[in-house]
Design a protein around this motif. Sequence first.
Motif, PDB file in Angstrom:
ATOM      1  N   VAL A   8       0.934  -0.921   0.014  1.00  9.92           N
ATOM      2  CA  VAL A   8       0.130   0.073   0.077  1.00  9.92           C
ATOM      3  C   VAL A   8       0.760   1.312  -0.086  1.00  9.92           C
ATOM      4  O   VAL A   8       1.277   1.676   1.098  1.00  9.92           O
ATOM      5  CB  VAL A   8      -1.100   0.070   1.330  1.00  9.92           C
ATOM      6  CG1 VAL A   8      -1.822   1.214   1.130  1.00  9.92           C
ATOM      7  CG2 VAL A   8      -1.807  -1.255   1.293  1.00  9.92           C
ATOM      8  N   ALA A  37      -8.352   1.475   3.592  1.00  5.64           N
ATOM      9  CA  ALA A  37      -7.499   0.725   2.534  1.00  5.64           C
ATOM     10  C   ALA A  37      -7.269  -0.635   3.031  1.00  5.64           C
ATOM     11  O   ALA A  37      -7.346  -1.556   2.542  1.00  5.64           O
ATOM     12  CB  ALA A  37      -6.487   1.537   1.766  1.00  5.64           C
ATOM     13  N   HIS A 110      -1.871  -1.678  -3.853  1.00  3.41           N
ATOM     14  CA  HIS A 110      -3.409  -0.981  -3.978  1.00  3.41           C
ATOM     15  C   HIS A 110      -3.140   0.451  -3.315  1.00  3.41           C
ATOM     16  O   HIS A 110      -2.385   0.652  -2.156  1.00  3.41           O
ATOM     17  CB  HIS A 110      -4.061  -1.861  -2.795  1.00  3.41           C
ATOM     18  CG  HIS A 110      -5.511  -1.305  -2.559  1.00  3.41           C
ATOM     19  ND1 HIS A 110      -6.142  -0.759  -3.918  1.00  3.41           N
ATOM     20  CD2 HIS A 110      -6.185  -1.344  -1.457  1.00  3.41           C
ATOM     21  CE1 HIS A 110      -7.340  -0.401  -3.289  1.00  3.41           C
ATOM     22  NE2 HIS A 110      -7.500  -0.537  -1.976  1.00  3.41           N
ATOM     23  N   ARG A 114      -7.791   4.879  -2.801  1.00  5.38           N
ATOM     24  CA  ARG A 114      -8.870   4.246  -3.232  1.00  5.38           C
ATOM     25  C   ARG A 114      -9.502   3.516  -2.034  1.00  5.38           C
ATOM     26  O   ARG A 114      -9.529   2.152  -1.924  1.00  5.38           O
ATOM     27  CB  ARG A 114      -8.491   3.203  -4.422  1.00  5.38           C
ATOM     28  CG  ARG A 114      -7.894   3.686  -5.753  1.00  5.38           C
ATOM     29  CD  ARG A 114      -7.544   2.629  -6.973  1.00  5.38           C
ATOM     30  NE  ARG A 114      -7.159   3.444  -7.900  1.00  5.38           N
ATOM     31  CZ  ARG A 114      -7.666   4.159  -8.954  1.00  5.38           C
ATOM     32  NH1 ARG A 114      -8.987   4.254  -9.014  1.00  5.38           N
ATOM     33  NH2 ARG A 114      -6.967   4.709  -9.833  1.00  5.38           N
ATOM     34  N   ALA A 115      -9.717   4.318  -0.975  1.00  4.05           N
ATOM     35  CA  ALA A 115     -10.126   3.782   0.257  1.00  4.05           C
ATOM     36  C   ALA A 115     -11.337   3.093   0.359  1.00  4.05           C
ATOM     37  O   ALA A 115     -11.539   2.431   1.207  1.00  4.05           O
ATOM     38  CB  ALA A 115     -10.303   4.827   1.126  1.00  4.05           C
ATOM     39  N   THR A 117     -12.573   0.967  -2.025  1.00  5.52           N
ATOM     40  CA  THR A 117     -12.638  -0.459  -2.737  1.00  5.52           C
ATOM     41  C   THR A 117     -13.291  -1.499  -2.084  1.00  5.52           C
ATOM     42  O   THR A 117     -12.751  -1.874  -1.016  1.00  5.52           O
ATOM     43  CB  THR A 117     -11.132  -0.552  -3.204  1.00  5.52           C
ATOM     44  OG1 THR A 117     -10.440   0.480  -3.887  1.00  5.52           O
ATOM     45  CG2 THR A 117     -11.115  -1.684  -4.117  1.00  5.52           C
TER      46      THR A 117
END
Length: 262
Positions: A8, A37, A110, A114-115, A117
């Motif tokens: 991450v 995330a 990741h 893009r928390a 997702t």
Amino acid sequence: MRPVVALVPAAGRGVRLGESTPKAFVPVGGTPMVRLAVDGLIASGAVHRVVVVVPAELVDAASALLSTTSLPGGSMPPVPVQVVVGGAERTDSVRAGIAAAPDAACYLVHDAARALTPPELIARVAAELHAGSPAVVPALPVVDTVKAVDDAGVVTGTPDRAHLRAIQTPQGFAADLLRRAYATEVGATDDAALVERLGVAVRTVAGDPLAFKITTPLDLRLADALCADRAPGARDLATATERPADAEVPTAANHPDQAVAR
């Protein structure tokens, strides 16, 4: 099952978001993006370990923030979360994450931004890796017309959007492949681009509108609204984008990164 390590990158400053805090630590619905995330990765049941890459001055804060992260309900042993120092560029941070997990068989890279997702999307990417694909990315059809322009802003062409996709994360790779891709100093806007340069085919799986990247203040408003919709007593998050036409909060269909086409 082959061990899957999620990387991450969370060392970016997020200038376009307009916040004084580094982007990954800006709260969405009251919780920092990086925590959301990581929670999503763990909730997917698809990862065995998470490596979070942050600025040097935030290692202690990130370690404290993520120290209690575990699967809901305690149905499985907690997933280890390691925090390491990132670099000046995203590629430097991913490279640092790879170095911290040399025993991985597969990597999921990741973006912390893009928390929201969905865990189901993360599981789809991992499943495709386990099925034998060496490189997998989630993708959504592009609904806007896209123009190519020159340096003066003059249109030079109109690509056929039927063959265009908006790419999201997590992006999944066989570990040896991603290590080879990062063995060079070539930069790229995403990890799959580095793999493509090696001549390896990258497979797509269905993305999700909720996996949009929180980049601007408008994105942050949308993410906060979606979190409010999934709070106890609110509507299910899956229906959160079904708002009346006169709603003041921007809808997912109007967000360029979401490219809703269902």
